[in-house]
Design an enzyme around this catalytic site. Structure first.
Site, short mmCIF file in Angstrom:
data_model
loop_
_atom_site.label_atom_id
_atom_site.label_comp_id
_atom_site.label_asym_id
_atom_site.label_seq_id
_atom_site.Cartn_x
_atom_site.Cartn_y
_atom_site.Cartn_z
N GLY A 134 0.65 -1.26 0.05
CA GLY A 134 0.02 0.00 0.15
C GLY A 134 0.73 1.29 0.15
O GLY A 134 0.53 2.18 -0.80
N ASN B 278 -8.07 3.61 8.72
CA ASN B 278 -7.49 2.67 9.32
C ASN B 278 -7.92 2.70 10.80
O ASN B 278 -7.81 1.61 11.65
CB ASN B 278 -6.10 2.53 9.03
N GLN C 104 -7.71 -0.56 3.56
CA GLN C 104 -8.50 -0.77 4.46
C GLN C 104 -9.84 -1.27 4.03
O GLN C 104 -10.72 -2.06 4.72
CB GLN C 104 -8.82 0.22 5.57
N SER D 15 -3.46 -3.49 -0.47
CA SER D 15 -2.26 -4.25 -0.08
C SER D 15 -2.70 -5.61 0.32
O SER D 15 -3.75 -5.76 1.08
CB SER D 15 -1.78 -3.38 1.22
N HIS E 46 -1.86 -7.82 2.35
CA HIS E 46 -1.72 -8.30 3.83
C HIS E 46 -2.93 -8.22 4.60
O HIS E 46 -3.48 -8.49 5.56
CB HIS E 46 -0.69 -8.41 4.46
N THR F 203 12.12 -7.23 -10.36
CA THR F 203 11.80 -8.56 -10.82
C THR F 203 10.39 -8.71 -10.13
O THR F 203 10.13 -8.61 -9.03
CB THR F 203 12.75 -9.64 -10.31
N CYS G 102 1.02 1.80 12.72
CA CYS G 102 2.25 2.49 12.17
C CYS G 102 2.72 3.57 12.99
O CYS G 102 3.85 4.04 12.93
CB CYS G 102 1.72 3.15 10.78
N1 PLP Z 1 -2.97 2.80 3.83
C1 PLP Z 1 -3.69 2.62 4.62
C2 PLP Z 1 -4.92 3.02 5.05
C3 PLP Z 1 -3.07 1.53 5.87
O1 PLP Z 1 -3.85 1.11 6.83
C4 PLP Z 1 -1.78 1.03 5.55
C5 PLP Z 1 -1.22 0.03 6.38
O2 PLP Z 1 -1.74 0.02 7.59
C6 PLP Z 1 -1.31 1.49 4.45
C7 PLP Z 1 -1.71 2.22 3.69
C8 PLP Z 1 0.24 0.86 4.03
O3 PLP Z 1 0.16 -0.37 3.87
P1 PLP Z 1 1.33 -1.28 3.80
O4 PLP Z 1 2.13 -1.24 5.12
O5 PLP Z 1 0.92 -2.43 3.12
O6 PLP Z 1 2.60 -0.57 2.83
#
Ligand code: PLP
Length: 396
Positions: free
Chosen positions: A71, A151, A179, A199, A201, A237, A327
């Site tokens: 992301g 998030n 999210q 993203s 995961h 790659t 984060c």
């Molecule tokens: N944007 C949002 C709203 C997110 O919640 C997150 C991760 O928590 C990201 C971007 C970043 O994603 P990534 O950690 O997979 O790079």
């Protein structure tokens, strides 16, 4: 001891079915998807399938899907790439003050390079004002970047209307849907989206892989220089196993969205009501209308105590939660998202985000509420502030 994971907004486990699809691409089908021999062609076939799975899930063409490392990269590429390619038209960008750091810090970096950024304020549930958005658009506005869902507090922004306004004024619209994918139905053409970040995961796929959707014909600068992968737009790659996993994960997330959402929401709604009825002096942060917030999200501030202490005591009871956004963990600064929605700074310090996933059960929610009540009581018993406000012997 129990082990209960309620931090699904930070990351989800990789679904065993997803992992199963990925495994052969580490060992048997290990070719470089850009190679012209059979090994490469077989890997490329798998990447193409994943591209189609993503395209189907969000209603775009497969050749509008670009695989990235996650992301963060997708957000950086979308915003910096548009800034680079469209700076002749103007240098003004509009975003909101509750975006993820992947967007906010990217905008801050561009400000240092002469771009001007408007950070839209949000109301006390986290919604931007469409009126204010429209008023902020100028002759030199080149990009609007507003997240699909937040998030921390789970607010689902009215992205279709945001896209409509953007296009009425011929401005490009990017949404960070990291999210939202798998939780909120998204169709990039119906929702007027030009660029979208996701993203793997966050929807039971692997970590370290993401997608940038870019509408065909939209000019964007390259983000990674090097080889000619991803139609000469994103060098490096191709991560075949991760891409295969993301494809499978998004397919299954979208197919099962209604079923998963119904379950997650039932558990979350019960949990929220129970917390509200058993614990006093709390703030339920984010939208009160449960249809306007992520089905997984419950965010509470507990007055007079620290979120970090709650997190640690719950962790000792086997329950994993977040004291804000993952984060910003490690930082003792209160969350800027909570401050933006008007949570007082001292209350913001006592915040916990519970984010439910498709495998969480009602029993887990019940156990968590019991432990939470115990934890909050215990911490408030020790809190001089709580005693001062409530009187010596009253707690919860
Ligand atoms: N944007 C949002 C709203 C997110 O919640 C997150 C991760 O928590 C990201 C971007 C970043 O994603 P990534 O950690 O997979 O790079």
């Amino acid at each position: 001891m129990k082990s209960i994971y309620l931090d699904n907004s930070a990351t989800t486990y990789t679904d065993p079915e997803v992992l199963k699809e990925m495994l052969p691409y580490f060992t048997e089908v290990f070719g470089n998807a850009s190679s012209q021999h059979a090994f490469g062609r077989e890997a490329l076939k798998a990447v193409d399938k994943a591209r189609q799975q993503v395209a189907k899930a969000i209603g775009c063409n497969p050749n509008e899907v670009y695989f990235t490392s996650g992301g963060t990269e997708s957000d950086n590429w979308a915003i910096k790439g548009i800034a680079l390619a469209h700076q002749n038209k103007g240098k003004h960008i509009i975003t909101s003050c509750i975006e993820h750091p992947a967007v906010i810090k990217t905008c801050k970096a561009l400000e240092k390079q002469g771009f001007e950024v408007t950070y839209l304020k949000v109301d006390n549930e986290g919604f931007i004002s469409l009126d204010e958005l429209e008023k902020s658009i100028r002759e030199d506005t080149i990009l609007i970047s507003i997240m699909t869902a937040n998030n921390e507090v789970g607010t689902i922004e009215p992205i279709r209307k945001i896209g409509e306004i953007a296009h009425k004024h011929r401005v490009i619209f990017h949404t960070d849907a990291v999210q939202a994918i798998g939780n909120v139905p998204i169709n990039v053409s119906e929702d007027n989206i030009d660029l979208l970040s996701m993203s793997g995961h966050k929807f039971y796929g692997p970590k370290g892989v993401g997608v940038l959707y870019k509408r065909n014909g939209l000019k964007i600068g390259r983000f990674m220089d090097g080889g000619e992968q991803e139609r000469n737009m994103r060098a490096s790659t191709i991560n075949t196993p991760a891409i295969v996993g993301l494809g499978k994960a998004i397919e299954s997330a979208v197919e099962n969205m209604d079923k998963n959402n119904a379950h997650v929401r039932e558990v979350r709604d019960w949990f929220v009501k129970e917390v509200q009825s058993r614990i006093s002096d709390i703030y339920f942060n984010g939208p009160k209308d449960m249809d306007k917030r992520l089905p997984s999200n419950a965010n509470f501030s507990f007055e007079f105590i620290e979120g970090e202490s709650i997190l640690m005591l719950l962790d000792m009871a086997g329950i994993a939660v977040s004291s804000g956004s993952a984060c910003s963990s490690g930082s003792l600064e209160p969350s800027y998202v909570l401050l933006s929605i008007g949570v007082p700074i001292e209350v913001a310090h006592g915040t916990i985000r519970f984010s439910f996933g498709k495998n969480n059960t009602m029993e887990e929610a019940q156990y968590t509420v019991d432990k939470l009540v115990e934890t909050v009581n215990r911490l408030r018993e020790m809190s001089p502030l709580f005693k001062q406000v409530k009187g010596e012997d009253k707690y919860v």
